[in-house]
Design a protein around this motif. Sequence first.
Motif, short mmCIF file in Angstrom:
data_model
loop_
_atom_site.label_atom_id
_atom_site.label_comp_id
_atom_site.label_asym_id
_atom_site.label_seq_id
_atom_site.Cartn_x
_atom_site.Cartn_y
_atom_site.Cartn_z
N ARG A 287 17.16 -3.86 5.44
CA ARG A 287 16.32 -4.93 6.07
C ARG A 287 16.24 -4.38 7.76
O ARG A 287 15.01 -4.14 8.18
CB ARG A 287 16.72 -6.29 6.23
CG ARG A 287 15.99 -7.28 6.77
CD ARG A 287 16.56 -8.64 6.60
NE ARG A 287 17.19 -9.27 5.57
CZ ARG A 287 16.48 -9.75 4.49
NH1 ARG A 287 15.09 -9.99 4.56
NH2 ARG A 287 16.99 -10.00 3.41
N SER A 288 17.50 -4.16 8.22
CA SER A 288 17.40 -4.07 9.67
C SER A 288 17.13 -2.40 9.92
O SER A 288 16.44 -2.13 10.89
CB SER A 288 18.90 -4.05 10.34
OG SER A 288 19.72 -3.20 9.66
N LEU A 289 17.26 -1.54 8.83
CA LEU A 289 16.87 -0.20 8.94
C LEU A 289 15.10 -0.13 8.99
O LEU A 289 14.62 0.72 9.78
CB LEU A 289 17.31 0.66 7.81
CG LEU A 289 17.28 2.11 8.01
CD1 LEU A 289 18.23 2.45 9.17
CD2 LEU A 289 18.00 2.72 6.75
N MET A 290 14.53 -0.87 7.91
CA MET A 290 13.12 -0.95 8.05
C MET A 290 12.70 -1.44 9.35
O MET A 290 11.53 -0.95 9.91
CB MET A 290 12.59 -1.79 6.74
CG MET A 290 11.08 -1.74 6.77
SD MET A 290 10.05 -0.38 6.52
CE MET A 290 10.38 -0.31 4.37
N GLU A 291 13.24 -2.60 9.84
CA GLU A 291 12.57 -3.08 11.25
C GLU A 291 12.84 -2.04 12.30
O GLU A 291 11.87 -1.99 13.23
CB GLU A 291 13.48 -4.48 11.65
CG GLU A 291 12.95 -4.95 12.73
CD GLU A 291 13.73 -6.28 13.04
OE1 GLU A 291 13.38 -6.89 14.21
OE2 GLU A 291 14.69 -6.72 12.10
N THR A 292 13.87 -1.44 12.33
CA THR A 292 14.18 -0.37 13.28
C THR A 292 13.01 0.74 13.23
O THR A 292 12.45 0.58 14.11
CB THR A 292 15.45 0.38 13.46
OG1 THR A 292 16.43 -0.81 13.58
CG2 THR A 292 15.49 1.55 14.28
N ASN A 293 12.88 1.38 12.01
CA ASN A 293 11.86 2.54 11.84
C ASN A 293 10.56 1.92 11.94
O ASN A 293 9.43 2.54 12.57
CB ASN A 293 12.00 2.94 10.69
CG ASN A 293 13.66 3.87 10.59
OD1 ASN A 293 13.88 4.51 11.55
ND2 ASN A 293 14.23 4.01 9.46
N SER A 294 10.19 0.79 11.33
CA SER A 294 8.90 0.43 11.44
C SER A 294 8.33 0.14 12.85
O SER A 294 7.34 0.48 13.33
CB SER A 294 8.36 -1.02 10.58
OG SER A 294 9.21 -2.03 11.01
N ARG A 295 9.35 -0.45 13.68
CA ARG A 295 8.95 -0.64 15.13
C ARG A 295 8.77 0.79 16.05
O ARG A 295 8.03 0.72 16.83
CB ARG A 295 10.00 -1.65 15.80
CG ARG A 295 9.79 -3.26 15.16
CD ARG A 295 10.78 -4.22 16.17
NE ARG A 295 10.61 -5.50 15.68
CZ ARG A 295 10.86 -6.63 16.27
NH1 ARG A 295 11.19 -6.36 17.61
NH2 ARG A 295 10.65 -7.75 15.83
N ARG A 296 9.99 1.66 15.60
CA ARG A 296 9.91 2.93 16.34
C ARG A 296 8.65 3.49 16.02
O ARG A 296 8.01 4.28 16.97
CB ARG A 296 11.02 3.62 15.88
CG ARG A 296 11.23 4.83 16.40
CD ARG A 296 12.35 5.58 16.00
NE ARG A 296 13.77 4.85 16.17
CZ ARG A 296 14.99 5.37 15.86
NH1 ARG A 296 15.08 6.34 15.11
NH2 ARG A 296 16.00 4.68 16.29
N LEU A 297 7.84 3.49 14.93
CA LEU A 297 7.00 4.19 14.44
C LEU A 297 5.59 3.42 14.41
O LEU A 297 4.67 4.16 13.94
CB LEU A 297 7.42 4.77 13.09
CG LEU A 297 8.18 5.79 13.28
CD1 LEU A 297 9.08 6.24 11.72
CD2 LEU A 297 8.10 7.08 13.77
N GLY A 298 5.51 2.29 14.84
CA GLY A 298 4.28 1.47 14.99
C GLY A 298 3.61 1.11 13.73
O GLY A 298 2.52 1.13 13.68
N THR A 299 4.61 0.66 12.88
CA THR A 299 3.89 0.14 11.45
C THR A 299 3.88 -1.32 11.31
O THR A 299 5.08 -1.58 10.38
CB THR A 299 4.30 1.11 10.28
OG1 THR A 299 5.59 1.02 10.46
CG2 THR A 299 3.49 2.38 10.54
N PRO A 300 3.66 -2.21 11.91
CA PRO A 300 3.94 -3.52 11.63
C PRO A 300 3.16 -3.93 10.53
O PRO A 300 2.29 -3.31 9.67
CB PRO A 300 2.94 -4.51 12.61
CG PRO A 300 2.08 -3.47 13.32
CD PRO A 300 2.66 -2.16 12.97
N GLY A 301 3.59 -5.14 9.90
CA GLY A 301 3.11 -5.69 8.54
C GLY A 301 3.60 -5.20 7.17
O GLY A 301 3.20 -5.76 6.31
#
Length: 395
Positions: A287-301
Amino acid sequence: MTRKYYIIGITDDAEIKFSPEVLELISCNKIFSGGKRHHLLVKDFLPADATWINVAVPLEKTFATYAQQKSIVVFASGDPLFFGFAGTILRRDPDAELEVFPSFNSLQMLAHRSLLPYEEMLAVSLTGRPWHKFDQALIEGRTLIGTLTDRNKTPRVIAQRMLDYGYDNYRMVVGSNLGNQEEQVHEYNLSEVVDRDFAMPNCLLLRQTHPRSRPFGIPEGEFALLDGRTKMITKAPIRLLSLSALDLRQRSVFWDVGFCTGSVSIEAKLQFPHLNVFSFEIREAGRSLMETNSRRLGTPGIEVVIGDFMDQDLSAYPRPDALFIGGHGGELIAMMQKIDQVLPSRGVVVFNSVAPESYRAFCQGTDLCGWMQEQPMQVALDQHNPITILKATKP
């Protein structure tokens, strides 16, 4: 009985001016409709014996009253065919006859106030709608995004979401109470908006200041890893080949089962931002890994589902027309049979096999499900073991 709707677009200007054609139309009718705000604006133009039907949610009562009429004059905001009430009428009363008299919509008015040419503007409504189209516009790097807001998705909430995912390459023009005496139009940096409240109704324009990087094939070094384990990520070349096999440009709902670092989900969303992405992972750390990576790489949603996939009630999610199996916990055949229950016709499944056992299990699962398997593709990358990309399609 076929109803005739005359739909008149108006602004919030207290001194409304109608054309002679519209004034004649008003004088010749008796049944009128619109919101309470519309009634306050136009009541002085209505005949003395006029009947007003108030538009209020839920709309079933409003349309039940409409069903008793032959002819209705409806007042709506701006251009009634721009995320407006004319579209609602077309959906709910498809046999009706419509005649529309549009005004400027709010985003056009805001562009005019700001002297911004808007021929390339992409309009997105967040009024009672999910983030999906807005996120897609950001990822695609649209240079001018016009956005309709509501009381939940306000300018400050929108600005915060953009900053959370690294989209600080926009300035925001906010217009409040457009067309009336309380009108306010100002331009801000996003960091200035997150601490401000704006009068309702409002809308906004997002003007890109510079492009944001959008790589084709995200380097592995860009991702935060599970316990720093470099082997627990699908390498960029394999990732791109797998997404190519999934034919995602033609798909709408993508599932990533066993996402681990989220690299496949994030690459899919970055390259195909129209996708609705649902990512499944058994480990809570995901969960936190996806949040970190999606925010870092600009992929909301990206919607994350944590827990054993085999225990999930899959009917709770939109059916996938493309699915990637990144992890199976030794239950590949049973997993494929579970997937088969929700996979629609022509849905496609891709799995990357490293060991002969998983290769055989995928082939066996394909036969049991009655899917059609394509020619495998074997790839050797650097000093890593060869990987076989397997693809199957449900007839």
